[in-house]
Design a protein around this motif. Sequence first.
Motif, PDB file in Angstrom:
ATOM      1  N   SER A  58       0.805  -1.227   0.000  1.00  9.06           N
ATOM      2  CA  SER A  58       0.000   0.000   0.000  1.00  9.06           C
ATOM      3  C   SER A  58       0.834   1.271   0.000  1.00  9.06           C
ATOM      4  O   SER A  58       0.317   2.344  -0.345  1.00  9.06           O
ATOM      5  CB  SER A  58      -0.910   0.033   1.241  1.00  9.06           C
ATOM      6  OG  SER A  58      -1.745  -1.098   1.300  1.00  9.06           O
ATOM      7  N   LEU A 109      -3.792   2.422   7.771  1.00  6.35           N
ATOM      8  CA  LEU A 109      -3.640   1.095   7.169  1.00  6.35           C
ATOM      9  C   LEU A 109      -3.568   0.070   8.291  1.00  6.35           C
ATOM     10  O   LEU A 109      -2.827   0.263   9.263  1.00  6.35           O
ATOM     11  CB  LEU A 109      -2.367   1.043   6.326  1.00  6.35           C
ATOM     12  CG  LEU A 109      -2.263   2.087   5.206  1.00  6.35           C
ATOM     13  CD1 LEU A 109      -0.869   2.049   4.588  1.00  6.35           C
ATOM     14  CD2 LEU A 109      -3.339   1.863   4.146  1.00  6.35           C
ATOM     15  N   ASP A 126      -6.788  -6.798   6.098  1.00  2.00           N
ATOM     16  CA  ASP A 126      -7.029  -5.414   6.496  1.00  2.00           C
ATOM     17  C   ASP A 126      -8.323  -5.320   7.290  1.00  2.00           C
ATOM     18  O   ASP A 126      -8.962  -6.338   7.594  1.00  2.00           O
ATOM     19  CB  ASP A 126      -7.013  -4.482   5.286  1.00  2.00           C
ATOM     20  CG  ASP A 126      -8.185  -4.712   4.322  1.00  2.00           C
ATOM     21  OD1 ASP A 126      -9.165  -5.400   4.693  1.00  2.00           O
ATOM     22  OD2 ASP A 126      -8.114  -4.190   3.186  1.00  2.00           O
ATOM     23  N   VAL A 132      -4.036  -8.654   2.842  1.00  4.46           N
ATOM     24  CA  VAL A 132      -3.076  -7.579   2.574  1.00  4.46           C
ATOM     25  C   VAL A 132      -2.179  -7.962   1.404  1.00  4.46           C
ATOM     26  O   VAL A 132      -1.908  -7.149   0.509  1.00  4.46           O
ATOM     27  CB  VAL A 132      -2.234  -7.290   3.829  1.00  4.46           C
ATOM     28  CG1 VAL A 132      -1.087  -6.326   3.518  1.00  4.46           C
ATOM     29  CG2 VAL A 132      -3.120  -6.728   4.949  1.00  4.46           C
ATOM     30  N   LYS A 134      -1.037  -9.515  -2.085  1.00  4.34           N
ATOM     31  CA  LYS A 134      -1.701  -9.698  -3.375  1.00  4.34           C
ATOM     32  C   LYS A 134      -1.404 -11.097  -3.909  1.00  4.34           C
ATOM     33  O   LYS A 134      -0.253 -11.508  -3.978  1.00  4.34           O
ATOM     34  CB  LYS A 134      -1.215  -8.659  -4.379  1.00  4.34           C
ATOM     35  CG  LYS A 134      -1.288  -7.228  -3.893  1.00  4.34           C
ATOM     36  CD  LYS A 134      -2.682  -6.826  -3.465  1.00  4.34           C
ATOM     37  CE  LYS A 134      -2.728  -5.369  -3.017  1.00  4.34           C
ATOM     38  NZ  LYS A 134      -4.025  -4.997  -2.423  1.00  4.34           N
TER      39      LYS A 134
END
Length: 291
Positions: A58, A109, A126, A132, A134
């Motif tokens: 992020s 976050l 999250d 979180v 990918k």
Amino acid sequence: MDKFSLIEGVYSFSVPVTASFFNTFGSSSEIAALAEKTGNKRLAKLLSAHIARNLVFSLDMRRDVYPGDEISAVFRIVPEHERKERKDMPDEIEILAMRYKSVRLKKELFAYRFKPSGYKFQTFFDEKGIAVEKMLKNSPVKEWIQITALLNDRRPRHDGIDYKAPVGTPVYAPWSGKVLRTNWNRKYNGLSIEAEINTNPKVYMILLHLDKLHIKNGDTFKAGDHIADVGNTGRSFAPHLHYQLQRERGRTRKIIDPIKFHGIVERSIPESDKPAFESLKKEMNALMDKS
């Protein structure tokens, strides 16, 4: 019970970012006190590394981290006997929950460690229950413990994705292709595969630190074939798969980002597990608010 301890072996803290993300941990008096309390002299380094792993999806750790940001976390010390027994190969510490207040992004976050039913390993989610990390479409690894490195997420430059997984975890071919070479530069790469995959433009796949190869030089393979197993060979400090992609560019090759090339699949906590996750969130948020 001191000001840091929550329950035996579990601690929380909250520190402001002062300069760079990594220097914040080394210069914090609170982290230094925690290091003394836990007896772990490497605590600042361990905390910065483990927390960064959840933020890199992020945040750009060089551009998006600002003085005035705030890092909060709950973590536990993992006893030596537990580290030897657990199949997910924990480090000396493990993060249970974390929160990062970003000045630049103007939001918080979150990451909570949770194991939904049907998952082999705990995963970070999250606040909405979305993983979180990918997951790549046609991922070469279906079950892993944690993604410990991404493309260009550190200096010196890292050229791929590292999947922490037990030795023997199957590695699958994301696409069909042909093996160009195996086991070159073995001192550093360990057992390895370089293959040309059937895409346009031409793309090359590199797999490093393998335990076993199920294909050899010149072999062709199909998408979904079990082509290798995760290992800990070559210059590797823990079992993992290094997965790298390169695109032909004239007479040279260019490193490309697997996340952009593959695309991603969003993973969410199943409905049946959401009550337990919400309970965990409430508990972890309360602990972080106390720190």
